[in-house]
Design a protein around this motif. Structure first.
Motif, short mmCIF file in Angstrom:
data_model
loop_
_atom_site.label_atom_id
_atom_site.label_comp_id
_atom_site.label_asym_id
_atom_site.label_seq_id
_atom_site.Cartn_x
_atom_site.Cartn_y
_atom_site.Cartn_z
N LEU A 27 30.76 45.39 37.33
CA LEU A 27 29.85 44.99 38.39
C LEU A 27 28.40 45.38 38.08
O LEU A 27 27.46 44.70 38.51
CB LEU A 27 30.29 45.60 39.72
N ALA A 28 28.22 46.45 37.31
CA ALA A 28 26.88 46.93 36.98
C ALA A 28 26.26 46.19 35.80
O ALA A 28 25.02 46.15 35.68
CB ALA A 28 26.92 48.42 36.67
N GLU A 29 27.09 45.60 34.95
CA GLU A 29 26.57 44.94 33.74
C GLU A 29 25.54 43.87 34.10
O GLU A 29 25.79 43.00 34.94
CB GLU A 29 27.71 44.28 32.95
N GLU A 30 24.39 43.98 33.47
CA GLU A 30 23.31 43.01 33.61
C GLU A 30 22.89 42.81 35.06
O GLU A 30 22.39 41.75 35.43
CB GLU A 30 23.68 41.69 32.95
N ALA A 62 24.00 42.64 47.55
CA ALA A 62 24.35 41.22 47.67
C ALA A 62 24.88 40.68 46.35
O ALA A 62 25.86 39.93 46.32
CB ALA A 62 23.14 40.41 48.14
N GLU A 63 24.28 41.08 45.24
CA GLU A 63 24.73 40.62 43.92
C GLU A 63 26.09 41.20 43.58
O GLU A 63 26.95 40.50 43.04
CB GLU A 63 23.70 40.97 42.85
N VAL A 64 26.32 42.47 43.88
CA VAL A 64 27.61 43.09 43.62
C VAL A 64 28.69 42.40 44.45
O VAL A 64 29.78 42.09 43.94
CB VAL A 64 27.57 44.61 43.88
N THR A 70 33.33 36.26 43.19
CA THR A 70 33.36 35.06 42.34
C THR A 70 33.69 35.31 40.88
O THR A 70 34.05 34.36 40.18
CB THR A 70 32.00 34.32 42.39
N GLU A 71 33.58 36.54 40.39
CA GLU A 71 33.73 36.77 38.96
C GLU A 71 34.77 37.80 38.57
O GLU A 71 35.31 37.74 37.46
CB GLU A 71 32.38 37.25 38.36
N LEU A 72 35.05 38.75 39.43
CA LEU A 72 35.79 39.93 39.03
C LEU A 72 37.21 39.63 38.55
O LEU A 72 37.61 40.07 37.47
CB LEU A 72 35.81 40.94 40.17
N VAL A 73 37.97 38.88 39.33
CA VAL A 73 39.36 38.61 38.93
C VAL A 73 39.41 37.75 37.67
O VAL A 73 40.18 38.04 36.75
CB VAL A 73 40.15 37.95 40.09
N GLY A 89 50.01 43.60 38.97
CA GLY A 89 49.66 44.47 40.08
C GLY A 89 48.17 44.81 40.08
O GLY A 89 47.55 44.93 41.14
N VAL A 90 47.61 44.99 38.90
CA VAL A 90 46.17 45.26 38.77
C VAL A 90 45.38 44.08 39.30
O VAL A 90 44.42 44.24 40.07
CB VAL A 90 45.81 45.56 37.30
N LEU A 91 45.76 42.87 38.93
CA LEU A 91 45.06 41.68 39.41
C LEU A 91 45.20 41.54 40.92
O LEU A 91 44.24 41.16 41.60
CB LEU A 91 45.57 40.44 38.67
N THR A 92 46.36 41.87 41.45
CA THR A 92 46.56 41.84 42.89
C THR A 92 45.64 42.84 43.58
O THR A 92 45.05 42.54 44.63
CB THR A 92 48.03 42.12 43.24
N LEU A 93 45.50 44.01 42.99
CA LEU A 93 44.62 45.03 43.55
C LEU A 93 43.16 44.57 43.55
O LEU A 93 42.42 44.80 44.51
CB LEU A 93 44.78 46.34 42.78
N LEU A 94 42.74 43.89 42.50
CA LEU A 94 41.38 43.35 42.46
C LEU A 94 41.21 42.26 43.52
O LEU A 94 40.15 42.16 44.14
CB LEU A 94 41.06 42.82 41.07
N ARG A 95 42.24 41.47 43.74
CA ARG A 95 42.17 40.46 44.81
C ARG A 95 42.06 41.11 46.18
O ARG A 95 41.42 40.57 47.09
CB ARG A 95 43.38 39.53 44.73
N GLU A 96 42.67 42.28 46.33
CA GLU A 96 42.54 43.03 47.58
C GLU A 96 41.09 43.45 47.80
O GLU A 96 40.59 43.42 48.93
CB GLU A 96 43.46 44.26 47.55
N LEU A 97 40.40 43.83 46.74
CA LEU A 97 38.98 44.16 46.86
C LEU A 97 38.20 42.95 47.37
O LEU A 97 37.34 43.09 48.25
CB LEU A 97 38.42 44.66 45.53
N ILE A 98 38.51 41.78 46.85
CA ILE A 98 37.85 40.56 47.33
C ILE A 98 38.11 40.39 48.82
O ILE A 98 37.19 40.12 49.61
CB ILE A 98 38.35 39.32 46.56
N ARG A 99 39.35 40.56 49.23
CA ARG A 99 39.71 40.40 50.65
C ARG A 99 38.91 41.38 51.53
O ARG A 99 38.47 41.01 52.62
CB ARG A 99 41.20 40.60 50.85
N LEU A 100 38.72 42.58 51.05
CA LEU A 100 37.98 43.57 51.82
C LEU A 100 36.52 43.19 52.02
O LEU A 100 35.86 43.70 52.93
CB LEU A 100 38.07 44.95 51.15
N THR A 101 35.99 42.29 51.19
CA THR A 101 34.59 41.88 51.33
C THR A 101 34.43 40.71 52.31
O THR A 101 33.29 40.34 52.60
CB THR A 101 33.97 41.48 49.97
N ASP A 102 35.53 40.17 52.82
CA ASP A 102 35.44 39.06 53.77
C ASP A 102 34.52 39.43 54.94
O ASP A 102 34.71 40.47 55.58
CB ASP A 102 36.82 38.68 54.34
N GLY A 103 33.53 38.61 55.18
CA GLY A 103 32.64 38.81 56.30
C GLY A 103 31.56 39.86 56.08
O GLY A 103 30.73 40.09 56.96
#
Length: 105
Positions: A27-30, A62-64, A70-73, A89-103
């Motif tokens: 997330l920090a890259e560039e 906002a960028e993070v 849009t990019e992490l998974v 399971g790792v990919l599912t966990l990353l998708r959970e992070l996306i879900r937590l950003t809803d709204g």
């Protein structure tokens, strides 16, 4: 050891230390905000295990959030080796992070 990303005060994502570090580094890259990127790299280097998105300046936050959504998974699917234990399971966990950003803005 584990790490946590506080998406908001009441929405937290926890992951194994290696996945937390990988996520924060990607997330920090560039990141256009060099100071925020530096702070994020320091979190990993100092093994702090905590990133509060509310602590980031508005533009960096906002960028993070955009990168998480849009990019992490896709990046994890491309970059994490097949030998990662419980890769699905790792990919599912990353998708959970996306879900937590809803709204969250």
């Amino acid at each position: 050891m584990s790490g946590t990303i506080a998406v908001t005060a009441d929405r937290r994502w926890s992951a194994a230390g290696w996945l937390f570090d990988w996520t924060v580094e990607k997330l920090a890259e560039e990141l256009p905000d060099a100071a925020a990127a530096g702070d994020m790299h320091e979190i990993v280097e100092a093994n702090l295990g905590w990133l509060g998105l509310d602590d980031l300046p508005a533009g960096a936050r906002a960028e993070v959030l955009r990168r998480i959504r849009t990019e992490l998974v896709e990046r994890a699917e491309r970059e994490l080796p097949d030998t990662v234990p419980d890769r699905p399971g790792v990919l599912t966990l990353l998708r959970e992070l996306i879900r937590l950003t809803d709204g969250v803005v």
